[in-house]
Every structure is written in structure tokens, then in C-alpha cells.
Design a protein around this motif. Structure first.
Motif, PDB file in Angstrom:
ATOM      1  N   ALA A  17       0.874  -1.209   0.088  1.00 44.16           N
ATOM      2  CA  ALA A  17      -0.059   0.115  -0.011  1.00 44.16           C
ATOM      3  C   ALA A  17       0.794   1.061   0.036  1.00 44.16           C
ATOM      4  O   ALA A  17       1.837   1.148   0.073  1.00 44.16           O
ATOM      5  CB  ALA A  17      -0.830  -0.059   1.256  1.00 44.16           C
ATOM      6  N   LEU A  22       0.679   0.693  -6.601  1.00 45.54           N
ATOM      7  CA  LEU A  22       0.766  -0.833  -5.940  1.00 45.54           C
ATOM      8  C   LEU A  22       1.900  -1.403  -6.568  1.00 45.54           C
ATOM      9  O   LEU A  22       2.526  -2.021  -5.485  1.00 45.54           O
ATOM     10  CB  LEU A  22      -0.551  -1.790  -6.746  1.00 45.54           C
ATOM     11  CG  LEU A  22      -1.792  -1.505  -6.155  1.00 45.54           C
ATOM     12  CD1 LEU A  22      -2.778  -2.397  -6.730  1.00 45.54           C
ATOM     13  CD2 LEU A  22      -1.548  -2.115  -4.732  1.00 45.54           C
ATOM     14  N   ARG A  23       2.524  -1.283  -7.626  1.00 51.88           N
ATOM     15  CA  ARG A  23       3.786  -1.714  -7.886  1.00 51.88           C
ATOM     16  C   ARG A  23       4.851  -1.171  -7.096  1.00 51.88           C
ATOM     17  O   ARG A  23       5.768  -2.084  -6.601  1.00 51.88           O
ATOM     18  CB  ARG A  23       4.185  -1.603  -9.681  1.00 51.88           C
ATOM     19  CG  ARG A  23       5.529  -2.233  -9.950  1.00 51.88           C
ATOM     20  CD  ARG A  23       5.724  -1.885 -11.332  1.00 51.88           C
ATOM     21  NE  ARG A  23       6.111  -0.657 -11.625  1.00 51.88           N
ATOM     22  CZ  ARG A  23       7.053   0.071 -11.135  1.00 51.88           C
ATOM     23  NH1 ARG A  23       8.032  -0.517 -10.532  1.00 51.88           N
ATOM     24  NH2 ARG A  23       6.977   1.361 -11.406  1.00 51.88           N
ATOM     25  N   LEU A  26       4.517  -2.763  -3.645  1.00 55.13           N
ATOM     26  CA  LEU A  26       4.962  -4.305  -3.660  1.00 55.13           C
ATOM     27  C   LEU A  26       6.571  -4.143  -3.563  1.00 55.13           C
ATOM     28  O   LEU A  26       7.213  -4.893  -2.830  1.00 55.13           O
ATOM     29  CB  LEU A  26       4.363  -4.927  -4.781  1.00 55.13           C
ATOM     30  CG  LEU A  26       4.674  -6.471  -4.801  1.00 55.13           C
ATOM     31  CD1 LEU A  26       4.484  -7.216  -3.560  1.00 55.13           C
ATOM     32  CD2 LEU A  26       3.902  -7.067  -6.035  1.00 55.13           C
ATOM     33  N   ALA A  52      -0.161 -12.432  -6.992  1.00 56.76           N
ATOM     34  CA  ALA A  52      -1.203 -11.698  -7.447  1.00 56.76           C
ATOM     35  C   ALA A  52      -2.479 -12.125  -6.852  1.00 56.76           C
ATOM     36  O   ALA A  52      -3.305 -11.374  -6.591  1.00 56.76           O
ATOM     37  CB  ALA A  52      -1.206 -11.544  -8.956  1.00 56.76           C
ATOM     38  N   LEU A  55      -2.602 -11.441  -3.073  1.00 50.25           N
ATOM     39  CA  LEU A  55      -2.726  -9.962  -2.901  1.00 50.25           C
ATOM     40  C   LEU A  55      -4.126  -9.305  -3.180  1.00 50.25           C
ATOM     41  O   LEU A  55      -4.180  -8.264  -2.977  1.00 50.25           O
ATOM     42  CB  LEU A  55      -1.500  -9.398  -3.156  1.00 50.25           C
ATOM     43  CG  LEU A  55      -0.336  -9.731  -2.635  1.00 50.25           C
ATOM     44  CD1 LEU A  55       0.808  -8.977  -3.201  1.00 50.25           C
ATOM     45  CD2 LEU A  55      -0.402  -9.458  -0.890  1.00 50.25           C
ATOM     46  N   GLY A  56      -4.638 -10.028  -4.413  1.00 45.31           N
ATOM     47  CA  GLY A  56      -5.889  -9.152  -5.104  1.00 45.31           C
ATOM     48  C   GLY A  56      -5.437  -8.187  -5.907  1.00 45.31           C
ATOM     49  O   GLY A  56      -6.289  -7.480  -6.187  1.00 45.31           O
ATOM     50  N   ILE A  57      -4.213  -8.372  -6.807  1.00 42.20           N
ATOM     51  CA  ILE A  57      -3.806  -7.452  -7.651  1.00 42.20           C
ATOM     52  C   ILE A  57      -3.503  -8.284  -8.968  1.00 42.20           C
ATOM     53  O   ILE A  57      -3.510  -9.615  -9.118  1.00 42.20           O
ATOM     54  CB  ILE A  57      -2.435  -6.598  -7.171  1.00 42.20           C
ATOM     55  CG1 ILE A  57      -1.436  -7.644  -6.942  1.00 42.20           C
ATOM     56  CG2 ILE A  57      -2.811  -5.921  -5.697  1.00 42.20           C
ATOM     57  CD1 ILE A  57       0.018  -7.160  -6.548  1.00 42.20           C
ATOM     58  N   ALA A  58      -3.221  -7.414  -9.951  1.00 43.98           N
ATOM     59  CA  ALA A  58      -2.995  -7.928 -11.271  1.00 43.98           C
ATOM     60  C   ALA A  58      -1.665  -8.449 -11.404  1.00 43.98           C
ATOM     61  O   ALA A  58      -0.709  -8.259 -10.673  1.00 43.98           O
ATOM     62  CB  ALA A  58      -2.919  -6.477 -12.151  1.00 43.98           C
ATOM     63  N   ARG A  59      -1.711  -9.672 -12.077  1.00 44.95           N
ATOM     64  CA  ARG A  59      -0.591 -10.448 -12.420  1.00 44.95           C
ATOM     65  C   ARG A  59       0.759  -9.458 -12.807  1.00 44.95           C
ATOM     66  O   ARG A  59       1.913  -9.660 -12.345  1.00 44.95           O
ATOM     67  CB  ARG A  59      -0.418 -11.868 -12.983  1.00 44.95           C
ATOM     68  CG  ARG A  59       0.633 -12.309 -13.437  1.00 44.95           C
ATOM     69  CD  ARG A  59       0.329 -13.648 -14.147  1.00 44.95           C
ATOM     70  NE  ARG A  59       1.803 -14.264 -14.561  1.00 44.95           N
ATOM     71  CZ  ARG A  59       2.294 -14.020 -15.703  1.00 44.95           C
ATOM     72  NH1 ARG A  59       1.366 -13.102 -16.442  1.00 44.95           N
ATOM     73  NH2 ARG A  59       3.464 -14.582 -16.050  1.00 44.95           N
ATOM     74  N   THR A  61       1.435  -6.492 -12.446  1.00 44.30           N
ATOM     75  CA  THR A  61       2.009  -5.660 -11.226  1.00 44.30           C
ATOM     76  C   THR A  61       3.078  -6.142 -10.549  1.00 44.30           C
ATOM     77  O   THR A  61       4.071  -5.854 -10.387  1.00 44.30           O
ATOM     78  CB  THR A  61       0.801  -5.254 -10.286  1.00 44.30           C
ATOM     79  OG1 THR A  61      -0.366  -4.452 -11.004  1.00 44.30           O
ATOM     80  CG2 THR A  61       1.544  -4.336  -9.327  1.00 44.30           C
ATOM     81  N   VAL A  62       2.906  -7.736 -10.289  1.00 46.01           N
ATOM     82  CA  VAL A  62       3.769  -8.562  -9.364  1.00 46.01           C
ATOM     83  C   VAL A  62       4.958  -8.722 -10.301  1.00 46.01           C
ATOM     84  O   VAL A  62       5.926  -8.843  -9.966  1.00 46.01           O
ATOM     85  CB  VAL A  62       3.264  -9.691  -8.964  1.00 46.01           C
ATOM     86  CG1 VAL A  62       4.136 -10.738  -8.451  1.00 46.01           C
ATOM     87  CG2 VAL A  62       1.870  -9.610  -7.958  1.00 46.01           C
TER      88      VAL A  62
END
Length: 76
Positions: A17, A22-23, A26, A52, A55-59, A61-62
Motif C-alpha cells: 500500500a 501498487l507496483r 510491492l 497476485a 494479494l488481489g492485484i494484477a499479475r 503488477t507482480v
């Protein structure tokens, strides 16, 4: 029972956060985990897909966070 990506003894507790996105959040969280010794050398990280989902985020992004940390020498 679902297979977990986590290795026994790993204590990551990532909280990607922050006002920087987000990126970057992380990336900072993973970098802090390395600095603080919560992510020891040789520790296998979860796949970008698994993290992802956790964490409930886009792949992507990870994947971008991982790629950035590899480029900086924090991950291999």
C-alpha cells in the motif's frame, strides 16, 4: 486442499500500500523483506500468478515488481 506457494518459515506479510502505487508498494515491501531478513537468500518466491491472487492485484503488477528487483540485484 490447495497447494500453497509459501515455504515453511517464511514470514513476508507484504502490504503493498502507499501513495506511490501498487507496483512501487510491492517493490518496497519485497525490498524491505530482504533488508529485514524475512526473505533469506535462496528463498523461492511465489509465482507472479500466485502472489497476485493472494494479494488481489494484477499479475503484471507482480511481474513488473519482480523484474525491477531483479534488475536492481535484490532478486535472482
Amino acid at each position: 486442499m490447495a497447494e500453497s506457494w509459501a515455504n515453511p518459515g517464511i514470514d513476508l506479510h507484504l502490504e503493498p500500500a502507499g501513495s506511490s502505487g501498487l507496483r512501487q508498494g510491492l517493490t518496497d515491501a519485497l525490498r524491505d523483506a530482504v533488508r529485514e531478513g524475512r526473505l533469506a537468500p535462496g528463498t523461492r518466491l511465489p509465482s507472479s500468478r500466485a502472489l497476485a491472487a493472494d494479494l488481489g492485484i494484477a499479475r503484471n503488477t507482480v511481474a513488473e515488481a519482480y523484474a525491477g528487483l531483479v534488475a536492481e540485484g535484490w532478486l535472482t
